[in-house]
Design a protein around this motif. Sequence first.
Motif, short mmCIF file in Angstrom:
data_model
loop_
_atom_site.label_atom_id
_atom_site.label_comp_id
_atom_site.label_asym_id
_atom_site.label_seq_id
_atom_site.Cartn_x
_atom_site.Cartn_y
_atom_site.Cartn_z
N THR A 21 67.87 83.66 -2.08
CA THR A 21 68.96 82.67 -1.97
C THR A 21 68.90 81.60 -3.04
N VAL A 22 67.83 81.60 -3.84
CA VAL A 22 67.63 80.61 -4.89
C VAL A 22 67.21 81.34 -6.16
N PRO A 23 67.12 80.63 -7.29
CA PRO A 23 66.65 81.29 -8.52
C PRO A 23 65.19 81.70 -8.39
N VAL A 24 64.79 82.73 -9.13
CA VAL A 24 63.41 83.18 -9.05
C VAL A 24 62.45 82.18 -9.68
N GLU A 25 62.96 81.16 -10.36
CA GLU A 25 62.08 80.07 -10.83
C GLU A 25 61.57 79.22 -9.68
N GLN A 26 62.32 79.17 -8.57
CA GLN A 26 61.90 78.38 -7.42
C GLN A 26 60.55 78.89 -6.93
N GLN A 27 59.64 77.96 -6.59
CA GLN A 27 58.25 78.35 -6.43
C GLN A 27 58.01 79.37 -5.33
N TRP A 28 58.62 79.23 -4.17
CA TRP A 28 58.34 80.14 -3.05
C TRP A 28 58.82 81.54 -3.38
N VAL A 29 60.07 81.65 -3.77
CA VAL A 29 60.62 82.95 -4.15
C VAL A 29 59.91 83.49 -5.38
N GLY A 30 59.52 82.59 -6.29
CA GLY A 30 58.84 83.03 -7.49
C GLY A 30 57.57 83.80 -7.22
N ARG A 31 56.84 83.44 -6.16
CA ARG A 31 55.61 84.15 -5.84
C ARG A 31 55.89 85.57 -5.36
N ILE A 32 56.98 85.75 -4.61
CA ILE A 32 57.38 87.10 -4.19
C ILE A 32 57.76 87.92 -5.41
N TYR A 45 70.28 100.25 9.56
CA TYR A 45 69.63 101.08 8.54
C TYR A 45 68.17 101.32 8.94
N PRO A 46 67.94 102.11 9.99
CA PRO A 46 66.58 102.28 10.52
C PRO A 46 65.61 102.95 9.57
N ASP A 47 66.12 103.63 8.54
CA ASP A 47 65.24 104.30 7.59
C ASP A 47 64.84 103.41 6.42
N VAL A 48 65.36 102.18 6.37
CA VAL A 48 65.02 101.23 5.33
C VAL A 48 64.05 100.21 5.89
N ALA A 49 63.01 99.89 5.14
CA ALA A 49 62.04 98.88 5.57
C ALA A 49 62.49 97.51 5.05
N PHE A 50 62.49 96.53 5.92
CA PHE A 50 62.88 95.16 5.57
C PHE A 50 61.67 94.25 5.78
N LEU A 51 61.24 93.57 4.72
CA LEU A 51 60.13 92.62 4.80
C LEU A 51 60.71 91.25 4.47
N MET A 52 60.88 90.41 5.48
CA MET A 52 61.67 89.20 5.33
C MET A 52 60.92 87.93 5.72
N GLY A 53 61.01 86.93 4.84
CA GLY A 53 60.52 85.62 5.20
C GLY A 53 61.32 85.08 6.36
N SER A 54 60.63 84.62 7.40
CA SER A 54 61.32 84.25 8.63
C SER A 54 60.48 83.26 9.43
N SER A 55 61.16 82.40 10.16
CA SER A 55 60.48 81.47 11.06
C SER A 55 60.30 82.07 12.45
N PHE A 56 60.82 83.27 12.66
CA PHE A 56 60.78 83.90 13.99
C PHE A 56 59.82 85.09 13.98
N PRO A 57 59.32 85.47 15.14
CA PRO A 57 58.37 86.59 15.21
C PRO A 57 59.08 87.93 15.03
N PRO A 58 58.31 88.99 14.77
CA PRO A 58 58.92 90.33 14.71
C PRO A 58 59.47 90.71 16.07
N ASP A 59 60.44 91.62 16.06
CA ASP A 59 61.12 92.03 17.29
C ASP A 59 61.08 93.55 17.36
#
Length: 333
Positions: A40-51, A110-124
């Motif tokens: 959601t931000v430029p890849v220069e932004q520090q958090w996203v930049g590490r990913i 899309y059950p055959d696609v893996a999604f690895l997402m930064g989130s404040s909520f637990p996995p479901d």
Amino acid sequence: MTYSTTRRGLLMGAGAVLGAGLMPDLLRAQTPVKVAGIYTVPVEQQWVGRIHLAAEAAKAAGQVDYSFTENVSNTDYPRVMREYAEAGVQLIVGEIFGVEQEAREVAADYPDVAFLMGSSFPPDDAVPNLAVFDNYIQDASYLSGIIAGSMTKGNIGMVGGFPIPEVNRLMHAFMAGAREANPDITFQVSFIGSWFDPPKAKETAFAMIENGADMLYAERFGVSDAAMEKGILAIGNVIDTQADYPETVVASAIWHFEPTFAAALAAVQAGAFKADNYGVYSYMKEGGCSLAPLGTFEGKVPAEALALVAEKEAAIKDGSLVVEVNDTEPKSS
């Protein structure tokens, strides 16, 4: 949709080369996984930049075929997720803090696609192909606080983006570390309501300096600029910016996303990716965070503070010290 695969020169390139060494040998022999990043931000932004650095490292090592889209608005995020999923991407990585429900609905389609997402909520378990992570680097933040506490006269200004758990826990850990060195410290805490607004962060920091702060905690870009202009010190977050502020940034708590990314890739290749909490891979004992080298501040940090840092770091790594994860909103004191 525009896909980009290379970015911004030496910083990313150097990080990719270093990060490649953190990837398991097992992954090197596999067919590259098709990976997409949505930010959601430029890849220069520090958090996203590490990913982004971790993904570029895996790409350089031949482990992934990586593309990404940056500056995606929350309203547009589900559409971009769908486009990548339709394009045959196997692993989508990003951050869904502002679009939790919609993102999970897309993942379910899309059950055959893996999604690895930064989130404040637990996995479901209801969405078994969406795993969550966050930068649980409270261990390194705590250690950086010890250094800050030893080098301030007692007033620290802290500028954050939003008071969400992934920011709050780092601030609290930093404050706890600072109090280890100086229990009488006063903290000024403010949030700018943006993940990437350096001018606003800078102005907020200026106000704190006017109110007596002689040390700043730079959770956002722009804060260290204010510290540099006013001749005071700062502590960095997530990335090491000392090269840009050699007389200003004393230390930084560094996030290493490589262990998180490697675990996800291994799970995808093994056909074992599931709803899980990948946040544990950010802990210091997992190699997910560290204290940046002192660099230009070598010899300038009090010896007793460095001794305390070494003691606490050893305790964190052997499990005898567990830094508290406090997700409540920090307040000024």
